[in-house]
Design a protein around this motif. Structure first.
Motif, PDB file in Angstrom:
ATOM      1  N   GLU A  40       0.883  -1.170  -0.028  1.00 52.81           N
ATOM      2  CA  GLU A  40      -0.043  -0.028  -0.055  1.00 52.81           C
ATOM      3  C   GLU A  40       0.752   1.176  -0.050  1.00 52.81           C
ATOM      4  N   THR A  41       0.548   2.133  -0.603  1.00 51.60           N
ATOM      5  CA  THR A  41       1.039   3.416  -0.787  1.00 51.60           C
ATOM      6  C   THR A  41       0.408   4.683  -0.392  1.00 51.60           C
ATOM      7  N   VAL A  42       1.186   5.656  -0.038  1.00 49.31           N
ATOM      8  CA  VAL A  42       0.533   6.958   0.438  1.00 49.31           C
ATOM      9  C   VAL A  42       0.928   7.840  -0.776  1.00 49.31           C
ATOM     10  N   ALA A  43      -0.368   8.773  -1.298  1.00 46.04           N
ATOM     11  CA  ALA A  43       0.105   9.692  -2.532  1.00 46.04           C
ATOM     12  C   ALA A  43      -0.780  10.849  -2.294  1.00 46.04           C
ATOM     13  N   SER A  44      -0.197  11.808  -2.867  1.00 45.75           N
ATOM     14  CA  SER A  44      -0.777  13.246  -2.591  1.00 45.75           C
ATOM     15  C   SER A  44      -0.951  13.851  -3.948  1.00 45.75           C
ATOM     16  N   GLY A  45      -2.085  14.505  -4.092  1.00 45.34           N
ATOM     17  CA  GLY A  45      -2.461  14.994  -5.390  1.00 45.34           C
ATOM     18  C   GLY A  45      -2.649  16.602  -4.976  1.00 45.34           C
ATOM     19  N   VAL A  46      -2.482  17.540  -6.152  1.00 39.83           N
ATOM     20  CA  VAL A  46      -2.721  19.074  -5.797  1.00 39.83           C
ATOM     21  C   VAL A  46      -3.608  19.466  -6.719  1.00 39.83           C
ATOM     22  N   LEU A  47      -5.033  19.912  -6.529  1.00 37.61           N
ATOM     23  CA  LEU A  47      -5.556  20.626  -7.576  1.00 37.61           C
ATOM     24  C   LEU A  47      -5.428  22.042  -7.706  1.00 37.61           C
ATOM     25  N   LEU A  48      -5.136  22.555  -8.966  1.00 36.41           N
ATOM     26  CA  LEU A  48      -4.949  23.646  -9.516  1.00 36.41           C
ATOM     27  C   LEU A  48      -5.843  24.300 -10.190  1.00 36.41           C
ATOM     28  N   PHE A  49      -6.075  25.381 -10.271  1.00 40.02           N
ATOM     29  CA  PHE A  49      -7.416  26.248 -10.882  1.00 40.02           C
ATOM     30  C   PHE A  49      -7.047  27.260 -11.895  1.00 40.02           C
ATOM     31  N   GLY A 102       1.641  12.473  -6.719  1.00 38.26           N
ATOM     32  CA  GLY A 102       2.384  11.356  -6.991  1.00 38.26           C
ATOM     33  C   GLY A 102       2.770  10.597  -5.356  1.00 38.26           C
ATOM     34  N   VAL A 103       3.430   9.700  -5.339  1.00 37.17           N
ATOM     35  CA  VAL A 103       3.685   8.917  -4.097  1.00 37.17           C
ATOM     36  C   VAL A 103       4.693   9.711  -3.226  1.00 37.17           C
ATOM     37  N   VAL A 104       4.196   9.742  -1.717  1.00 35.04           N
ATOM     38  CA  VAL A 104       4.846  10.378  -0.791  1.00 35.04           C
ATOM     39  C   VAL A 104       6.087   9.660  -0.324  1.00 35.04           C
ATOM     40  N   GLU A 105       7.315  10.147  -0.285  1.00 30.79           N
ATOM     41  CA  GLU A 105       8.422   9.364  -0.145  1.00 30.79           C
ATOM     42  C   GLU A 105       8.710   9.170   1.250  1.00 30.79           C
ATOM     43  N   PRO A 106       9.426   8.214   1.834  1.00 23.60           N
ATOM     44  CA  PRO A 106       9.579   7.791   3.315  1.00 23.60           C
ATOM     45  C   PRO A 106      10.111   8.939   3.911  1.00 23.60           C
ATOM     46  N   GLY A 107       9.450   9.652   5.156  1.00 29.48           N
ATOM     47  CA  GLY A 107       9.775  10.641   6.003  1.00 29.48           C
ATOM     48  C   GLY A 107       9.515  12.081   5.138  1.00 29.48           C
ATOM     49  N   GLY A 122      -3.479  -3.085  -8.559  1.00 34.42           N
ATOM     50  CA  GLY A 122      -3.120  -1.981  -7.753  1.00 34.42           C
ATOM     51  C   GLY A 122      -2.962  -2.437  -6.407  1.00 34.42           C
ATOM     52  N   TYR A 123      -2.293  -1.499  -5.487  1.00 33.27           N
ATOM     53  CA  TYR A 123      -2.241  -2.164  -4.105  1.00 33.27           C
ATOM     54  C   TYR A 123      -3.090  -1.012  -3.214  1.00 33.27           C
ATOM     55  N   GLY A 124      -3.491  -0.034  -3.553  1.00 35.66           N
ATOM     56  CA  GLY A 124      -4.322   1.064  -2.943  1.00 35.66           C
ATOM     57  C   GLY A 124      -3.454   1.684  -1.927  1.00 35.66           C
ATOM     58  N   GLY A 125      -4.157   2.217  -1.097  1.00 33.06           N
ATOM     59  CA  GLY A 125      -3.291   3.041   0.121  1.00 33.06           C
ATOM     60  C   GLY A 125      -4.056   4.201   0.479  1.00 33.06           C
ATOM     61  N   LEU A 126      -3.406   5.232   1.212  1.00 28.74           N
ATOM     62  CA  LEU A 126      -3.999   6.322   1.553  1.00 28.74           C
ATOM     63  C   LEU A 126      -3.666   7.597   0.369  1.00 28.74           C
ATOM     64  N   ARG A 127      -4.622   8.304   0.452  1.00 32.55           N
ATOM     65  CA  ARG A 127      -4.640   9.385  -0.636  1.00 32.55           C
ATOM     66  C   ARG A 127      -5.156  10.858  -0.119  1.00 32.55           C
ATOM     67  N   PHE A 128      -4.165  11.596  -0.381  1.00 30.50           N
ATOM     68  CA  PHE A 128      -4.607  13.086  -0.262  1.00 30.50           C
ATOM     69  C   PHE A 128      -4.634  13.725  -1.297  1.00 30.50           C
ATOM     70  N   LEU A 129      -5.925  14.767  -1.267  1.00 30.29           N
ATOM     71  CA  LEU A 129      -5.824  15.872  -2.210  1.00 30.29           C
ATOM     72  C   LEU A 129      -5.898  17.314  -1.632  1.00 30.29           C
ATOM     73  N   PHE A 130      -5.020  18.151  -2.038  1.00 31.88           N
ATOM     74  CA  PHE A 130      -4.835  19.233  -1.527  1.00 31.88           C
ATOM     75  C   PHE A 130      -5.270  20.505  -2.511  1.00 31.88           C
ATOM     76  N   ASP A 131      -5.559  21.696  -2.140  1.00 34.06           N
ATOM     77  CA  ASP A 131      -5.911  22.698  -2.898  1.00 34.06           C
ATOM     78  C   ASP A 131      -4.704  23.750  -2.983  1.00 34.06           C
ATOM     79  N   GLY A 132      -4.283  23.612  -4.247  1.00 35.38           N
ATOM     80  CA  GLY A 132      -3.046  24.434  -4.588  1.00 35.38           C
ATOM     81  C   GLY A 132      -3.442  26.002  -5.142  1.00 35.38           C
ATOM     82  N   GLY A 133      -4.744  26.345  -5.322  1.00 36.97           N
ATOM     83  CA  GLY A 133      -5.036  27.629  -5.555  1.00 36.97           C
ATOM     84  C   GLY A 133      -5.011  27.700  -7.049  1.00 36.97           C
ATOM     85  N   ARG A 134      -5.184  29.093  -7.755  1.00 39.69           N
ATOM     86  CA  ARG A 134      -5.421  29.366  -8.880  1.00 39.69           C
ATOM     87  C   ARG A 134      -3.887  29.632  -9.561  1.00 39.69           C
ATOM     88  N   LEU A 135      -4.112  29.532 -10.867  1.00 39.70           N
ATOM     89  CA  LEU A 135      -2.860  29.981 -11.701  1.00 39.70           C
ATOM     90  C   LEU A 135      -3.308  30.873 -12.431  1.00 39.70           C
TER      91      LEU A 135
END
Length: 344
Positions: free
Chosen positions: A198-207, A229-234, A271-284
Motif C-alpha cells: 500500500e502507498t501514500v499519495a498526494s495530489g494537488v488541485l490547481l485552478f 504522486g507517491v509520498v516518499e519515506p519521511g 493496484g495495491y491501494g493505500g492512503l490518498r490526499f488531495l490538496f488545494d493548490g490555488g489558482r494559476l
C-alpha cells in the motif's frame, strides 16, 4: 532488455525477429499477437462484441507487460518483440509498465516505401491462396492510413530503418548492429517502480480563473490524473504535493496547499491501494499557466476542465475523489472519505 520491432502490418517484423534471435546472444522471441489471440478465445463473446482490435483490451496491454517480465525473469537476456503499435497511448502504457519494472526498451521501426509495402502485402495474399488485393477491405491495407498518421510520433521515438531493399536477414543484421553500438537507444519513458505494498499519495488541485481544474495525461497509465504522486519515506504529504507540482509542471507553489480530502483506496489487483490526499493548490494566473513545463517522459499533456469534463477523462475512482474535493473546497472543510464526514 527488449528490442521492440514496430512497423506497418506486413512490414516483415516477424520474419526479421526470427532472424534477429540468431544474431543477438541469449535472446528470446515473444509475439504479443499470440497473447491477443488467446484472449479472444478465452473471453466471452459479449465482452468482444465491440472490439475490433485486441490491442483495445486493457487486459491485453497488461498481459504483454506481465508476460514480457515473466519471460525475462526465466530467460535473462534480450527479448525480441515484433508488434505493431500505432496508438501512442498504448505505446506509453506498455513501455511505461516495462520501465516500472526496470526493463529497458529499444524501439525500432521497419519502414519500407509504401509501394513496396503494398507489394509485399499482395505477395502474402497470393501465398495464402487469396486473390491480390484490389483496394478495398483487408486488415493490413486498412491500417496503412493509421500507420501514416502514427509516423509523426513513432519516428521521433524509434530508430527508423528503411527496409525497402533489405531482406529480413539483412534487416536483422542492421538491428543487431544498432543495439550493439547503442544507435538504437533506450526509450526515454520513465516510471517509478511499481508498488509492492500500500502507498501514500498526494495530489494537488490547481485552478484557472474560471475555476476549472488542471488535469495531466500520464504516459505510463491509462486515464488522466491530477498532478501529484507517491509520498516518499519521511516526507509530509503536503511537501510531497509541492515537490510533485514542481517536478511535473515546473511550478513552485508559494504557500503550502490546503488539505481537502483524505481517502483510503482499497487494494484492487493489479493496484495495491493505500492512503490518498488531495490538496488545494490555488489558482494559476494565465502567465503561470503559460509557463507549464511537462516532463515528456512522464506526462503527455495538460488541460483545464470543468467537473463535467473531468467525468469523461478520469477513471471512476479518481473522479469520485475529485468530486468530493471540489465539494470540500466549496464548504471550506476537510473531508475524510473513509469515515464519510467532514473533519475540522
Amino acid at each position: 532488455m527488449i528490442v521492440w520491432i514496430n512497423g506497418a502490418f506486413g512490414a516483415g517484423k516477424t520474419s526479421t525477429a526470427n532472424e534477429l534471435i540468431d544474431l543477438i546472444p541469449n535472446s528470446t522471441f515473444y509475439d504479443p499477437e499470440a497473447t491477443g489471440e488467446h484472449l479472444c478465445r478465452l473471453l466471452p463473446q459479449k465482452r468482444l462484441a465491440d472490439i475490433t482490435d485486441f490491442q483495445d483490451l486493457p487486459m491485453w496491454r497488461r498481459l504483454v507487460v506481465d508476460t514480457a517480465a515473466a519471460l525475462l525473469a526465466e530467460l535473462p537476456g534480450v527479448l525480441v518483440v515484433p508488434m505493431t503499435l500505432l496508438r501512442q497511448e498504448y505505446r506509453d502504457e506498455i513501455f511505461g509498465g516495462l520501465a516500472s519494472r526496470r526493463i529497458p526498451v529499444r524501439h525500432v521501426l521497419l519502414s519500407p516505401e509504401e509501394t513496396i509495402l503494398r507489394q509485399r502485402m499482395a505477395d502474402r495474399e497470393r501465398a495464402a491462396g487469396g486473390p491480390p488485393h484490389s483496394g478495398g477491405g483487408g486488415w493490413a491495407y486498412d491500417h496503412i492510413a493509421p500507420y501514416r498518421e502514427a509516423l509523426a510520433w513513432i519516428t521521433g521515438d524509434a530508430l527508423t530503418i528503411d527496409t525497402s531493399a533489405l531482406t529480413p536477414y539483412e534487416t536483422a543484421e542492421r538491428i543487431a548492429e544498432a543495439v550493439r553500438t547503442g544507435e538504437a537507444r533506450e526509450c526515454g519513458i520513465v516510471q517509478s517502480p511499481q508498488p509492492r505494498a500500500e502507498t501514500v499519495a498526494s495530489g494537488v488541485l490547481l485552478f484557472d480563473e474560471q475555476d476549472r481544474v488542471l488535469l495531466v495525461d500520464p504516459t505510463y497509465k491509462p486515464g488522466w490524473e491530477v498532478p501529484g504522486g507517491v509520498v516518499e519515506p519521511g516526507e509530509a504529504p503536503a511537501e510531497a504535493g509541492i515537490r510533485e507540482v514542481a517536478e511535473e509542471l515546473g511550478i513552485t507553489l508559494a504557500t503550502a496547499p490546503k488539505l481537502l480530502v483524505v481517502d483510503w483506496e482499497a487494494p484492487e489487483p493489479p493496484g495495491y491501494g493505500g492512503l490518498r490526499f488531495l490538496f488545494d493548490g490555488g489558482r494559476l494566473s494565465p502567465p503561470d499557466a503559460a509557463r507549464l513545463l511537462l516532463p515528456v517522459s512522464e506526462l503527455r499533456g495538460w488541460r483545464f476542465v470543468t467537473e463535467e469534463e473531468a467525468a469523461s477523462l478520469l477513471p471512476p475512482t479518481r473522479y469520485e475523489r475529485l468530486r468530493w474535493a471540489l465539494r470540500a473546497r466549496e464548504r471550506g472543510a476537510v473531508l475524510n472519505l473513509e469515515a464519510g464526514v467532514p473533519v475540522g
